[in-house]
Design an enzyme around this catalytic site. Sequence first.
Site, PDB file in Angstrom:
ATOM      1  N   ARG A 133       0.922  -1.234   0.237  1.00 46.59           N
ATOM      2  CA  ARG A 133       0.042   0.035   0.097  1.00 46.59           C
ATOM      3  C   ARG A 133       0.880   1.200  -0.017  1.00 46.59           C
ATOM      4  NH1 ARG A 133      -3.814  -3.853   2.473  1.00 46.59           N
ATOM      5  NH2 ARG A 133      -5.483  -4.127   0.633  1.00 46.59           N
ATOM      6  N   ASP A 166      -9.971  -1.841  -6.079  1.00 47.17           N
ATOM      7  CA  ASP A 166     -10.523  -0.866  -6.372  1.00 47.17           C
ATOM      8  C   ASP A 166      -9.372   0.562  -6.038  1.00 47.17           C
ATOM      9  OD1 ASP A 166     -13.131  -0.018  -7.067  1.00 47.17           O
ATOM     10  OD2 ASP A 166     -13.621   0.646  -4.959  1.00 47.17           O
ATOM     11  N   ASP A 197     -11.949 -10.222  -2.761  1.00 47.82           N
ATOM     12  CA  ASP A 197     -13.163  -9.867  -2.197  1.00 47.82           C
ATOM     13  C   ASP A 197     -14.364  -9.465  -3.296  1.00 47.82           C
ATOM     14  OD1 ASP A 197     -11.635  -9.362   0.203  1.00 47.82           O
ATOM     15  OD2 ASP A 197     -11.122  -7.427  -0.174  1.00 47.82           O
ATOM     16  N   ASP A 234     -14.853  -6.991  -4.806  1.00 45.31           N
ATOM     17  CA  ASP A 234     -15.506  -5.863  -5.020  1.00 45.31           C
ATOM     18  C   ASP A 234     -15.308  -4.744  -5.980  1.00 45.31           C
ATOM     19  OD1 ASP A 234     -13.045  -5.551  -3.675  1.00 45.31           O
ATOM     20  OD2 ASP A 234     -13.817  -4.402  -1.912  1.00 45.31           O
ATOM     21  N   ARG A 247     -13.630  -7.273   3.200  1.00 43.90           N
ATOM     22  CA  ARG A 247     -13.494  -5.993   3.767  1.00 43.90           C
ATOM     23  C   ARG A 247     -14.827  -5.438   3.615  1.00 43.90           C
ATOM     24  NH1 ARG A 247      -8.980  -2.508   0.824  1.00 43.90           N
ATOM     25  NH2 ARG A 247      -9.757  -3.007  -1.331  1.00 43.90           N
TER      26      ARG A 247
HETATM   27  P1  ADP Z   1      -6.722  -2.520  -3.343  1.00 42.79           P
HETATM   28  O1  ADP Z   1      -6.295  -2.053  -4.758  1.00 42.79           O
HETATM   29  O2  ADP Z   1      -6.657  -3.936  -3.092  1.00 42.79           O
HETATM   30  O3  ADP Z   1      -8.294  -1.749  -3.454  1.00 42.79           O
HETATM   31  P2  ADP Z   1      -5.954  -0.334  -1.577  1.00 42.79           P
HETATM   32  O4  ADP Z   1      -7.208   0.478  -1.463  1.00 42.79           O
HETATM   33  O5  ADP Z   1      -5.067  -0.315  -0.430  1.00 42.79           O
HETATM   34  O6  ADP Z   1      -6.010  -1.733  -2.272  1.00 42.79           O
HETATM   35  O7  ADP Z   1      -5.176   0.614  -2.808  1.00 42.79           O
HETATM   36  C1  ADP Z   1      -3.943   0.325  -3.044  1.00 42.79           C
HETATM   37  C2  ADP Z   1      -3.161   1.425  -3.536  1.00 42.79           C
HETATM   38  O8  ADP Z   1      -3.650   2.310  -4.485  1.00 42.79           O
HETATM   39  C3  ADP Z   1      -3.012   2.424  -2.362  1.00 42.79           C
HETATM   40  O9  ADP Z   1      -1.931   2.231  -1.350  1.00 42.79           O
HETATM   41  C4  ADP Z   1      -2.578   3.697  -2.766  1.00 42.79           C
HETATM   42  O10 ADP Z   1      -1.099   3.802  -3.154  1.00 42.79           O
HETATM   43  C5  ADP Z   1      -3.246   3.714  -4.256  1.00 42.79           C
HETATM   44  N1  ADP Z   1      -4.458   4.269  -4.218  1.00 42.79           N
HETATM   45  C6  ADP Z   1      -5.532   4.188  -3.564  1.00 42.79           C
HETATM   46  N2  ADP Z   1      -6.632   5.017  -3.590  1.00 42.79           N
HETATM   47  C7  ADP Z   1      -6.137   6.151  -4.431  1.00 42.79           C
HETATM   48  C8  ADP Z   1      -6.639   7.213  -4.775  1.00 42.79           C
HETATM   49  N3  ADP Z   1      -7.863   7.939  -4.650  1.00 42.79           N
HETATM   50  N4  ADP Z   1      -5.801   8.134  -5.512  1.00 42.79           N
HETATM   51  C9  ADP Z   1      -4.478   7.534  -5.885  1.00 42.79           C
HETATM   52  N5  ADP Z   1      -4.032   6.455  -5.291  1.00 42.79           N
HETATM   53  C10 ADP Z   1      -4.787   5.530  -4.740  1.00 42.79           C
END
Ligand code: ADP
Length: 331
Positions: free
Chosen positions: A83, A114, A138, A140, A182
């Site tokens: 992350r 997402d 997930d 999602d 989640r």
């Molecule tokens: P996933 O991709 O599994 O949903 P996360 O929600 O942790 O996992 O998102 C992964 C990474 O994507 C985050 O650590 C961040 O670096 C990037 N990210 C998430 N949301 C945003 C956003 N709104 N704008 C820019 N980068 C984002």
Amino acid sequence: MGLFKAKKEEEVRTIGVLTSGGDAPGMNAAVRAAVRTAVHAGMKVKGIRRGYSGLLEEDFIDMTTRSVSDIIQKGGTILYTARCPEMLRPEGPEKAAYICRKNGIDALVVIGGDGSYRGALEISKHGVNVVAIPGTIDLDVASSDYTIGFDTALNTAMEAIDRVRDTSASHERCSIIEVMGRKAGHIALWCGIANGAEEILIPERYDYEEQNIIDRIAERKKLGKKLHIIINAEGVGDSNGMAKRIEAATGLETRATIIGYIQRGGSPTCRDRVFASAMGARAVDILIAGAENRAICFRKGEFTDIDLAEAIAMKKDIDTELWDISRKLCR
Ligand code: ADP
């Protein structure tokens, strides 16, 4: 495939591939397919380690057909994942795009959930072409009916629940089993049906009226039922507290089991390997064809791709048909 010809000067010669957010079994199959499709088409591939963190730190490896040998059967991701809070600041995506240009990366293939999609969209706003592939246990990601890893996680959770069920049956207990997901209840719903649970608690539908559950357990107990399985989604949570309260109210020995990260690992199922391979290959195929800023999806039984911003704007509910079926079967 809806293809549009790229102009010569926009031709994608080098792609970057990264996995981001939570890892999911099958991500390796997607990486392998993207790398091999690209190499076969004469492109160069830079593997980016640890998601957006590695991109911002230029943690790259040149990838060949051989770099992805012997990985299709492995869980996790050989590229590592992370992350990256820096991406949430305005300078993060801008810097990421600058680094892509500096390293000759014409397009990014992002495999994640997402949040990773949002990161990809932000980078695209600074002129780097991106294609996103849904990788999360997930389910999602609203734009796709399938996400990489969901099938494996389901099967792992289902087997674990079967085991808890055996011991609960022997001890005539009530069991609350918490599965991941989640904020989404997809894993809980599928397992609830697959494991023949008496109760399925998912954030999309649960009314938080615990007394209703207690009443139903008491009713079933009166009818001679010895085993009570409650599948609780991570998004509802509080399984331990719930177990204490249900035990106090019903007099039935009640235990909570939180399956946790076991659901994230393990060798991907056949479905996850094949679907992830199809999505990884498609991501590169559409880049070759000149596509820009797309999200790969599986919708209505077909692999396809849609505009990334549109994909992010979509909302997903639980499968209402499955939910209705579960209402009839959980008794
Ligand atoms: P996933 O991709 O599994 O949903 P996360 O929600 O942790 O996992 O998102 C992964 C990474 O994507 C985050 O650590 C961040 O670096 C990037 N990210 C998430 N949301 C945003 C956003 N709104 N704008 C820019 N980068 C984002």
